[in-house]
Design a protein around this motif. Structure first.
Motif, PDB file in Angstrom:
ATOM      1  N   ILE A 132     -25.052 -38.561   5.289  1.00  0.00           N
ATOM      2  CA  ILE A 132     -24.369 -38.497   4.173  1.00  0.00           C
ATOM      3  C   ILE A 132     -25.277 -37.879   2.952  1.00  0.00           C
ATOM      4  CG2 ILE A 132     -24.833 -40.925   3.274  1.00  0.00           C
ATOM      5  CD1 ILE A 132     -21.940 -40.894   2.404  1.00  0.00           C
ATOM      6  N   HIS A 133     -26.573 -38.007   3.153  1.00  0.00           N
ATOM      7  CA  HIS A 133     -27.589 -37.675   1.910  1.00  0.00           C
ATOM      8  C   HIS A 133     -27.521 -35.906   2.150  1.00  0.00           C
ATOM      9  CE1 HIS A 133     -29.919 -37.994   5.615  1.00  0.00           C
ATOM     10  NE2 HIS A 133     -30.699 -37.256   5.246  1.00  0.00           N
ATOM     11  N   GLU A 134     -27.028 -35.343   3.065  1.00  0.00           N
ATOM     12  CA  GLU A 134     -26.952 -34.276   3.352  1.00  0.00           C
ATOM     13  C   GLU A 134     -25.910 -33.278   2.907  1.00  0.00           C
ATOM     14  OE1 GLU A 134     -27.691 -33.438   7.276  1.00  0.00           O
ATOM     15  OE2 GLU A 134     -29.669 -34.121   7.329  1.00  0.00           O
ATOM     16  N   GLN A 135     -25.980 -32.128   2.426  1.00  0.00           N
ATOM     17  CA  GLN A 135     -24.652 -31.326   2.050  1.00  0.00           C
ATOM     18  C   GLN A 135     -23.736 -31.221   3.444  1.00  0.00           C
ATOM     19  OE1 GLN A 135     -25.494 -27.577   0.017  1.00  0.00           O
ATOM     20  NE2 GLN A 135     -25.254 -28.817  -1.974  1.00  0.00           N
ATOM     21  N   SER A 136     -22.568 -31.794   3.561  1.00  0.00           N
ATOM     22  CA  SER A 136     -21.982 -31.642   4.752  1.00  0.00           C
ATOM     23  C   SER A 136     -20.237 -32.232   4.496  1.00  0.00           C
ATOM     24  CB  SER A 136     -22.576 -33.039   5.875  1.00  0.00           C
ATOM     25  OG  SER A 136     -22.661 -34.083   5.380  1.00  0.00           O
ATOM     26  N   SER A 137     -19.649 -32.050   5.472  1.00  0.00           N
ATOM     27  CA  SER A 137     -18.306 -32.398   5.616  1.00  0.00           C
ATOM     28  C   SER A 137     -18.133 -33.466   6.647  1.00  0.00           C
ATOM     29  CB  SER A 137     -17.316 -31.320   5.574  1.00  0.00           C
ATOM     30  OG  SER A 137     -17.585 -30.397   4.591  1.00  0.00           O
ATOM     31  N   GLN A 138     -17.051 -34.397   6.451  1.00  0.00           N
ATOM     32  CA  GLN A 138     -16.765 -35.290   7.403  1.00  0.00           C
ATOM     33  C   GLN A 138     -15.389 -35.008   8.158  1.00  0.00           C
ATOM     34  OE1 GLN A 138     -17.604 -39.715   6.594  1.00  0.00           O
ATOM     35  NE2 GLN A 138     -15.620 -39.995   7.088  1.00  0.00           N
ATOM     36  N   ILE A 139     -15.182 -35.261   9.622  1.00  0.00           N
ATOM     37  CA  ILE A 139     -14.067 -34.907  10.104  1.00  0.00           C
ATOM     38  C   ILE A 139     -13.824 -36.160  11.123  1.00  0.00           C
ATOM     39  CG2 ILE A 139     -12.708 -33.496  11.875  1.00  0.00           C
ATOM     40  CD1 ILE A 139     -14.245 -30.932  10.849  1.00  0.00           C
ATOM     41  N   GLU A 140     -12.662 -36.720  10.936  1.00  0.00           N
ATOM     42  CA  GLU A 140     -12.529 -37.697  11.813  1.00  0.00           C
ATOM     43  C   GLU A 140     -11.134 -37.598  12.448  1.00  0.00           C
ATOM     44  OE1 GLU A 140     -10.663 -42.589  10.631  1.00  0.00           O
ATOM     45  OE2 GLU A 140     -12.244 -41.432   9.378  1.00  0.00           O
ATOM     46  N   LEU A 141     -11.477 -37.904  13.846  1.00  0.00           N
ATOM     47  CA  LEU A 141     -10.509 -37.633  14.850  1.00  0.00           C
ATOM     48  C   LEU A 141      -9.950 -38.892  15.790  1.00  0.00           C
ATOM     49  CD1 LEU A 141     -12.369 -34.444  16.663  1.00  0.00           C
ATOM     50  CD2 LEU A 141     -10.709 -34.615  14.951  1.00  0.00           C
ATOM     51  N   ASN A 155     -18.705 -28.753  21.869  1.00  0.00           N
ATOM     52  CA  ASN A 155     -18.487 -27.250  22.114  1.00  0.00           C
ATOM     53  C   ASN A 155     -17.864 -26.684  21.291  1.00  0.00           C
ATOM     54  OD1 ASN A 155     -20.598 -27.636  24.259  1.00  0.00           O
ATOM     55  ND2 ASN A 155     -18.978 -27.971  25.941  1.00  0.00           N
ATOM     56  N   LEU A 156     -16.661 -27.074  20.903  1.00  0.00           N
ATOM     57  CA  LEU A 156     -15.703 -26.499  20.159  1.00  0.00           C
ATOM     58  C   LEU A 156     -16.227 -26.302  18.700  1.00  0.00           C
ATOM     59  CD1 LEU A 156     -12.872 -25.215  20.039  1.00  0.00           C
ATOM     60  CD2 LEU A 156     -11.794 -27.583  19.574  1.00  0.00           C
ATOM     61  N   ILE A 157     -16.857 -27.286  18.315  1.00  0.00           N
ATOM     62  CA  ILE A 157     -17.506 -27.315  16.904  1.00  0.00           C
ATOM     63  C   ILE A 157     -18.671 -26.294  16.999  1.00  0.00           C
ATOM     64  CG2 ILE A 157     -18.871 -28.384  14.992  1.00  0.00           C
ATOM     65  CD1 ILE A 157     -17.274 -31.026  15.846  1.00  0.00           C
ATOM     66  N   GLY A 158     -19.440 -26.173  17.954  1.00  0.00           N
ATOM     67  CA  GLY A 158     -20.591 -25.263  18.019  1.00  0.00           C
ATOM     68  C   GLY A 158     -20.128 -23.664  18.227  1.00  0.00           C
ATOM     69  N   ARG A 184     -20.047 -35.614  10.977  1.00  0.00           N
ATOM     70  CA  ARG A 184     -20.619 -34.855  10.021  1.00  0.00           C
ATOM     71  C   ARG A 184     -21.068 -33.675  10.139  1.00  0.00           C
ATOM     72  NH1 ARG A 184     -20.775 -36.389   4.843  1.00  0.00           N
ATOM     73  NH2 ARG A 184     -19.895 -38.617   5.235  1.00  0.00           N
ATOM     74  N   ILE A 185     -20.558 -32.723   9.635  1.00  0.00           N
ATOM     75  CA  ILE A 185     -20.826 -31.371  10.155  1.00  0.00           C
ATOM     76  C   ILE A 185     -21.344 -30.500   8.908  1.00  0.00           C
ATOM     77  CG2 ILE A 185     -19.295 -31.177  12.034  1.00  0.00           C
ATOM     78  CD1 ILE A 185     -17.449 -29.555  10.269  1.00  0.00           C
ATOM     79  N   GLN A 186     -22.515 -29.673   9.026  1.00  0.00           N
ATOM     80  CA  GLN A 186     -23.221 -29.123   7.948  1.00  0.00           C
ATOM     81  C   GLN A 186     -22.457 -27.784   7.591  1.00  0.00           C
ATOM     82  OE1 GLN A 186     -27.171 -28.579   9.340  1.00  0.00           O
ATOM     83  NE2 GLN A 186     -27.641 -30.688   9.409  1.00  0.00           N
ATOM     84  N   THR A 187     -21.379 -28.027   6.939  1.00  0.00           N
ATOM     85  CA  THR A 187     -20.786 -27.139   6.350  1.00  0.00           C
ATOM     86  C   THR A 187     -20.144 -27.692   5.031  1.00  0.00           C
ATOM     87  OG1 THR A 187     -19.214 -25.271   6.440  1.00  0.00           O
ATOM     88  CG2 THR A 187     -18.872 -27.231   7.651  1.00  0.00           C
ATOM     89  N   MET A 188     -19.535 -26.903   3.946  1.00  0.00           N
ATOM     90  CA  MET A 188     -18.907 -27.505   2.753  1.00  0.00           C
ATOM     91  C   MET A 188     -17.287 -26.965   2.991  1.00  0.00           C
ATOM     92  SD  MET A 188     -21.063 -29.389   1.572  1.00  0.00           S
ATOM     93  CE  MET A 188     -19.870 -29.774   0.171  1.00  0.00           C
ATOM     94  N   ASN A 189     -17.071 -25.946   4.129  1.00  0.00           N
ATOM     95  CA  ASN A 189     -15.840 -25.741   4.365  1.00  0.00           C
ATOM     96  C   ASN A 189     -15.712 -25.869   5.753  1.00  0.00           C
ATOM     97  OD1 ASN A 189     -13.525 -24.106   4.244  1.00  0.00           O
ATOM     98  ND2 ASN A 189     -14.431 -22.009   4.810  1.00  0.00           N
ATOM     99  N   PRO A 190     -15.024 -27.057   5.976  1.00  0.00           N
ATOM    100  CA  PRO A 190     -14.520 -27.518   7.335  1.00  0.00           C
ATOM    101  C   PRO A 190     -13.064 -26.942   7.861  1.00  0.00           C
ATOM    102  CG  PRO A 190     -13.876 -29.246   5.822  1.00  0.00           C
ATOM    103  CD  PRO A 190     -14.549 -28.106   5.006  1.00  0.00           C
ATOM    104  N   ILE A 191     -12.648 -26.194   6.996  1.00  0.00           N
ATOM    105  CA  ILE A 191     -11.288 -25.926   7.416  1.00  0.00           C
ATOM    106  C   ILE A 191     -11.194 -25.008   8.839  1.00  0.00           C
ATOM    107  CG2 ILE A 191      -9.289 -24.338   6.572  1.00  0.00           C
ATOM    108  CD1 ILE A 191      -9.642 -24.919   3.704  1.00  0.00           C
ATOM    109  N   PRO A 192     -11.885 -23.717   8.986  1.00  0.00           N
ATOM    110  CA  PRO A 192     -12.177 -23.209  10.474  1.00  0.00           C
ATOM    111  C   PRO A 192     -12.010 -24.087  11.439  1.00  0.00           C
ATOM    112  CG  PRO A 192     -13.189 -21.997   8.673  1.00  0.00           C
ATOM    113  CD  PRO A 192     -13.075 -23.647   7.998  1.00  0.00           C
ATOM    114  N   VAL A 193     -13.087 -25.179  11.252  1.00  0.00           N
ATOM    115  CA  VAL A 193     -13.341 -26.054  12.363  1.00  0.00           C
ATOM    116  C   VAL A 193     -12.119 -26.937  12.613  1.00  0.00           C
ATOM    117  CG1 VAL A 193     -14.493 -27.946  13.195  1.00  0.00           C
ATOM    118  CG2 VAL A 193     -15.732 -26.330  12.121  1.00  0.00           C
ATOM    119  N   ILE A 194     -11.559 -27.747  11.558  1.00  0.00           N
ATOM    120  CA  ILE A 194     -10.314 -28.196  11.530  1.00  0.00           C
ATOM    121  C   ILE A 194      -8.980 -27.650  12.280  1.00  0.00           C
ATOM    122  CG2 ILE A 194      -8.603 -29.458  10.333  1.00  0.00           C
ATOM    123  CD1 ILE A 194     -10.660 -30.111   8.052  1.00  0.00           C
TER     124      ILE A 194
END
Length: 214
Positions: A132-141, A155-158, A184-194
């Motif tokens: 949480i201390h890093e610039q990142s985005s959270q995705i919950e499934l 693999n899909l996130i990769g 928690r993934i290291q991007t500020m734009n999680p939309i493509p992953v979502i």
């Protein structure tokens, strides 16, 4: 993560015959909340907290306050003491804190004190583990509890060239047989992953982005 990675190695200690007033001074001077009581071989005999010392300290209206402060620390120390080993896992320490309603454990090796771990240390470690201390985005499934689900998602996130900072998995209390996975993934734009996760049939609980996650 192991205890030896998070423990404080410089520990303020006292012998059992030290005075309560000495403990009070050390607690205030070093801004600490616990003092292990050790013998000449650095074996842990007991432990005192700031609350123990405060409860043993007299009221300012007590005429015999000086006598109470000169009592030996062993008269108020807690014993026996729960200790942990430097190669124990931090999550095990968290369980000890919760089950025993304590906030500190001495760390011993070959019965000798080598460090100390507090609730604050464990909480800070949890913050580090979540990323949480890093610039990142959270995705919950919400996913089916099936073998192979996690590697498929990672693999899909990769495929989006995005690093994963942390992964937490816990049972879904509302749906038997399912799990909640928090990335928690290291991007500020999680939309493509979502969008990719949704297109592959995964149920995204968070973030709830209109037009993307509905």
């Amino acid at each position: 993560m192991l205890v030896e990675e998070v423990m404080k190695k410089e520990v303020i200690t006292l012998p059992p015959d030290a005075k309560i007033e000495t403990a009070l001074k050390l607690l205030n001077k070093h801004h600490i909340r616990h003092i292990p009581i050790v013998n000449d071989h650095y074996e842990v005999l007991g432990i005192v907290s700031d609350r123990d010392v405060r409860d043993a300290s007299p009221s300012i209206f007590d005429q015999n306050h000086s006598e109470q402060l000169t009592n030996e620390i062993q008269t108020i120390m807690s014993r026996p003491v729960i200790t942990v080993h430097p190669l124990d896992f931090v999550e095990e320490v968290a369980g000890i804190f919760y089950e025993n309603e304590i906030a500190c454990v001495p760390v011993t090796d070959n019965q000798k004190l080598i460090g100390i771990v507090t609730e604050k240390d464990v909480l800070y470690t949890l913050i580090q583990l979540t990323g949480i201390h890093e610039q990142s985005s959270q995705i919950e499934l919400r996913v089916e509890n099936k073998i192979g689900t996690l590697p498929k998602i990672t693999n899909l996130i990769g495929e989006h060239k995005v690093n994963i900072s942390s992964v937490f998995i816990y049972p879904d209390k509302r749906h038997s047989g399912k799990k909640i996975i928090v990335f928690r993934i290291q991007t500020m734009n999680p939309i493509p992953v979502i969008e990719s996760l949704k297109n592959h049939g995964y149920e995204v609980l968070w973030p709830n982005i209109p037009g993307v996650t509905k």
